[in-house]
Design a protein around this motif. Structure first.
Motif, PDB file in Angstrom:
ATOM      1  N   GLN A 375       0.930  -1.211   0.100  1.00  0.00           N
ATOM      2  CA  GLN A 375       0.172  -0.010   0.309  1.00  0.00           C
ATOM      3  C   GLN A 375       0.945   1.294  -0.271  1.00  0.00           C
ATOM      4  O   GLN A 375       0.609   2.459  -0.768  1.00  0.00           O
ATOM      5  CB  GLN A 375      -1.056  -0.366   1.295  1.00  0.00           C
ATOM      6  N   LYS A 376       1.538   1.102   0.570  1.00  0.00           N
ATOM      7  CA  LYS A 376       2.937   2.320   0.816  1.00  0.00           C
ATOM      8  C   LYS A 376       3.310   2.752  -0.188  1.00  0.00           C
ATOM      9  O   LYS A 376       3.580   3.651  -1.198  1.00  0.00           O
ATOM     10  CB  LYS A 376       4.084   2.497   1.900  1.00  0.00           C
ATOM     11  N   ILE A 377       4.083   1.901  -1.602  1.00  0.00           N
ATOM     12  CA  ILE A 377       4.421   2.307  -2.582  1.00  0.00           C
ATOM     13  C   ILE A 377       3.446   2.124  -3.832  1.00  0.00           C
ATOM     14  O   ILE A 377       3.879   2.047  -4.840  1.00  0.00           O
ATOM     15  CB  ILE A 377       5.876   0.685  -3.009  1.00  0.00           C
ATOM     16  N   LYS A 382       1.070   3.652  -9.755  1.00  0.00           N
ATOM     17  CA  LYS A 382       0.820   4.680 -10.197  1.00  0.00           C
ATOM     18  C   LYS A 382       1.786   5.390 -11.361  1.00  0.00           C
ATOM     19  O   LYS A 382       1.016   5.395 -12.388  1.00  0.00           O
ATOM     20  CB  LYS A 382      -0.133   4.434  -9.134  1.00  0.00           C
ATOM     21  N   LYS A 383       2.477   5.793 -11.056  1.00  0.00           N
ATOM     22  CA  LYS A 383       2.897   6.327 -11.401  1.00  0.00           C
ATOM     23  C   LYS A 383       4.223   5.930 -12.569  1.00  0.00           C
ATOM     24  O   LYS A 383       4.192   6.735 -13.375  1.00  0.00           O
ATOM     25  CB  LYS A 383       3.820   7.148 -10.912  1.00  0.00           C
ATOM     26  N   LYS A 387       3.091   6.774 -16.683  1.00  0.00           N
ATOM     27  CA  LYS A 387       4.286   7.142 -17.132  1.00  0.00           C
ATOM     28  C   LYS A 387       4.551   6.452 -18.751  1.00  0.00           C
ATOM     29  O   LYS A 387       4.728   6.669 -19.279  1.00  0.00           O
ATOM     30  CB  LYS A 387       5.345   7.305 -16.677  1.00  0.00           C
ATOM     31  N   LEU A 388       4.652   4.538 -17.872  1.00  0.00           N
ATOM     32  CA  LEU A 388       5.160   3.991 -19.101  1.00  0.00           C
ATOM     33  C   LEU A 388       3.409   2.947 -19.761  1.00  0.00           C
ATOM     34  O   LEU A 388       4.030   2.421 -19.985  1.00  0.00           O
ATOM     35  CB  LEU A 388       5.654   3.026 -18.966  1.00  0.00           C
ATOM     36  N   LYS A 389       2.480   3.780 -19.658  1.00  0.00           N
ATOM     37  CA  LYS A 389       1.213   2.908 -20.168  1.00  0.00           C
ATOM     38  C   LYS A 389       1.572   2.173 -21.596  1.00  0.00           C
ATOM     39  O   LYS A 389       0.501   1.451 -21.769  1.00  0.00           O
ATOM     40  CB  LYS A 389      -0.045   3.489 -20.586  1.00  0.00           C
ATOM     41  N   LYS A 394       8.032  -2.522 -20.970  1.00  0.00           N
ATOM     42  CA  LYS A 394       8.874  -1.605 -19.971  1.00  0.00           C
ATOM     43  C   LYS A 394       8.315  -1.285 -18.555  1.00  0.00           C
ATOM     44  O   LYS A 394       8.793  -1.319 -17.546  1.00  0.00           O
ATOM     45  CB  LYS A 394       9.176  -0.020 -20.350  1.00  0.00           C
ATOM     46  N   MET A 395       6.898  -1.501 -18.517  1.00  0.00           N
ATOM     47  CA  MET A 395       6.360  -0.640 -17.428  1.00  0.00           C
ATOM     48  C   MET A 395       6.135  -1.725 -16.294  1.00  0.00           C
ATOM     49  O   MET A 395       6.397  -1.479 -14.939  1.00  0.00           O
ATOM     50  CB  MET A 395       4.255  -0.707 -17.496  1.00  0.00           C
ATOM     51  N   ASN A 396       6.190  -3.127 -16.733  1.00  0.00           N
ATOM     52  CA  ASN A 396       6.374  -4.719 -15.696  1.00  0.00           C
ATOM     53  C   ASN A 396       7.316  -4.121 -15.398  1.00  0.00           C
ATOM     54  O   ASN A 396       7.261  -4.714 -14.250  1.00  0.00           O
ATOM     55  CB  ASN A 396       5.615  -5.352 -16.677  1.00  0.00           C
ATOM     56  N   GLN A 397       8.711  -4.180 -16.356  1.00  0.00           N
ATOM     57  CA  GLN A 397       9.755  -4.178 -15.615  1.00  0.00           C
ATOM     58  C   GLN A 397      10.244  -3.295 -15.063  1.00  0.00           C
ATOM     59  O   GLN A 397      11.032  -3.727 -13.563  1.00  0.00           O
ATOM     60  CB  GLN A 397      11.059  -4.028 -16.871  1.00  0.00           C
ATOM     61  N   GLU A 398      10.105  -1.855 -15.129  1.00  0.00           N
ATOM     62  CA  GLU A 398      10.087  -1.054 -13.993  1.00  0.00           C
ATOM     63  C   GLU A 398       9.509  -1.137 -12.668  1.00  0.00           C
ATOM     64  O   GLU A 398       9.481  -1.092 -11.631  1.00  0.00           O
ATOM     65  CB  GLU A 398       9.367   0.495 -14.537  1.00  0.00           C
TER      66      GLU A 398
END
Length: 542
Positions: A375-377, A382-383, A387-389, A394-398
């Protein structure tokens, strides 16, 4: 399975393709001798049984007299008008009296009729006693004889024991060559009368079952129309059983049968629309000379059932195969605590909830801490997603890199709870149906841990909720709500209503569950709330 089966050369070929709405005819053969019906009473420390010389010792009724802590253990019975008298002793008896509890029989598939050897037998004992009293360790053998018009003679010994719910029914058949049937069946006919105040309990938990070389088959009728025509189950048969929620009539074959039959129909019982009447039998070839069997008529108490030396405990509700060992272990711990601490089962459930919290506490802590980290992260997740939608890979990797950096396991909140599920399911199953809670008082308004803790009966019935108000489900819902509110502090607000709706659903559903089950979950959830509050305070201080 219950499909049409073929038997070996000396067994009958029996089909179960009778028309579903066609009633099976039941007849009694004639005898060259006219014998009057007589009734005998057998008193033991466990029961007072009335039997008839029909069928050579068929049970008319059995009044349970087992004592526990200075009082009768099993209470609650219906009178002739269908009113439930909570102070009366439990009576086990067929719903429909065919004098076949049990009896020897034979089925004619061509005529779709049963032949019951349920006429009066001659009593061979050299005594005119009509009542017998057995102390612990005493045995009583009653001998009977029946001569059929075909020339066949049936000799039968019925043996009672002063400290057991088992009654031996042993047959010896002579001169069967001219018998007009092609097989024999040892049968219990006419079902088992309701014993519980809540009709739904009798319907839900009542069924007939067969045990054949470790495999079981059962039927469970839940509506007035859902009748089961005669089903023939081929194979070596160890036992057949008919049960309601807490009691059973089981025929155990000490000489294995070659097939089993199960069937049911809706019977008549005062003030009820649905009354399943189950019948079951163990089949033997015409060549059989001796049928040695036992009737277990009594409570579904695991210790008593295990004394039969069979796998008859398969009829008891411990959950599916993987859960059953856990369910038995739970019941053993409960009985051990009660016998050791000498407390009523309400306090035992509270102690048991404490023990379970000690065992599952580390897993719950790990799950809650992992959820808190997730919950804290969430803002950071979401950011990255925003950003990588347009680049899912790349989104999953990040996101995975973020989990690794923050030391968060996305499965960390679920896995500990999944590990607890077998135990929680076993608890749910056992607490709903264990006979130890039947008639067990706790404190204040909770008079029977096997029934809902009703404080107000409503003049109407609500779907799912029922026709009464119970306190423990409300307290349980409140404890869940407090825990949810604390754990949802950082949750997306859009997800919160669904959580509250689920909580309300549980309150409605558990309103009709036994108070013993609700007491356990209420205490467990209260302890869970305090643990999670402690973890949260520790987290905030850190």
């Amino acid at each position: 399975s219950a499909e049409e089966v073929s038997f070996n050369d000396d067994s009958p070929i029996v089909s179960n393709d009778e028309a579903p709405n066609k009633k099976v005819i039941k007849t009694t053969p004639t005898s060259p001798f006219k014998i009057d019906e007589e009734f005998l009473i057998i008193n033991t420390n466990l029961y007072s049984a009335t039997i008839t010389n029909r069928s050579g010792g068929s049970i008319v009724k059995m009044v349970l007299k087992e004592m526990h802590n200075g009082d009768y253990r099993f209470k609650g019975n219906y009178d002739e008008s269908g009113d439930y008298i909570e102070s009366d002793l439990v009576v086990l008896a067929p719903i429909e009296s065919q004098s076949c509890a049990p009896c020897l029989s034979s089925f004619d598939a061509g005529k779709e009729s049963y032949l019951f050897f349920n006429a009066p037998f001659s009593i061979l004992n050299d005594t005119n006693l009509k009542s017998y009293t057995l102390d612990s360790g005493d045995d009583l053998k009653l001998s009977f004889q029946y001569l059929d018009e075909s020339g066949m003679t049936i000799y039968k010994d019925v043996i009672f024991s002063g400290d057991s719910y088992e009654i031996q029914h042993n047959y010896r058949l002579e001169n069967t060559d001219d018998f007009y049937g092609d097989h024999f069946e040892l049968r219990w006919d006419g079902g088992l009368a309701p014993t519980e105040k809540v009709a739904l309990d009798d319907i839900t938990y009542a069924f007939a079952m067969s045990g054949q070389s470790g495999e079981t088959e059962d039927i469970n009728q839940t509506t007035a129309e859902e009748e089961y025509k005669r089903q023939v189950l081929g194979g070596d048969t160890d036992w057949v059983s008919i049960r309601n929620k807490y009691f059973t009539a089981a025929l155990i074959a000490d000489v294995r049968g070659t097939f089993a039959t199960l069937e049911s129909h809706n019977g008549e019982f005062p003030q009820r629309e649905i009354t399943p009447v189950y019948s079951a039998s163990i089949g033997y070839p015409l060549s059989v000379e001796n049928i040695k069997s036992r009737l277990f008529l009594g409570p579904l108490d695991l210790e008593q059932i295990q004394l039969t030396g069979t796998d008859l405990d398969e009829t008891m509700n411990f959950g599916f195969t993987l859960i059953r060992p856990i369910g038995k272990a739970v019941l053993w711990v409960l009985k051990f605590l009660q016998s050791t601490l000498k407390l009523n089962y309400g306090f035992i459930l509270i102690i048991f909830a404490l023990l379970v919290r000690l065992v599952t506490g580390p897993l719950t802590r790990k799950s809650f801490e992992s959820s808190q980290k997730m919950q804290k992260i969430q803002p950071l997740v979401k950011k990255i997603q925003t950003k990588l939608k347009d680049n899912p890979t790349k989104m999953n990797q990040e996101v995975m890199a973020l989990y690794k950096e923050k030391g968060v396991n996305p499965l960390g909140g679920c896995l500990p709870m999944l590990l607890q599920m077998p135990l929680l399911w076993a608890l749910f199953v056992v607490f709903r149906s264990t006979i130890e809670f039947r008639g067990a008082e706790f404190i204040f308004w909770i008079k029977d841990l096997s029934q809902p803790d009703v404080i107000v009966n409503l003049p109407f019935t609500l779907p799912l909720y029922g026709g009464h108000i119970a306190i423990l489900p409300i307290l349980m819902g409140l404890s869940i709500f407090l825990t949810q509110r604390m754990s949802m502090a950082t949750m997306d607000k859009a997800q919160r209503p669904m959580m509250y709706i689920m909580n309300g659903f549980f309150v409605l559903l558990f309103n009709q569950f036994p108070s013993g089950l609700n007491l356990y979950y209420t205490i467990y959830n209260i302890l869970n709330f305090f643990q999670q509050r402690s973890i949260r305070l520790e987290s905030e201080e850190a």
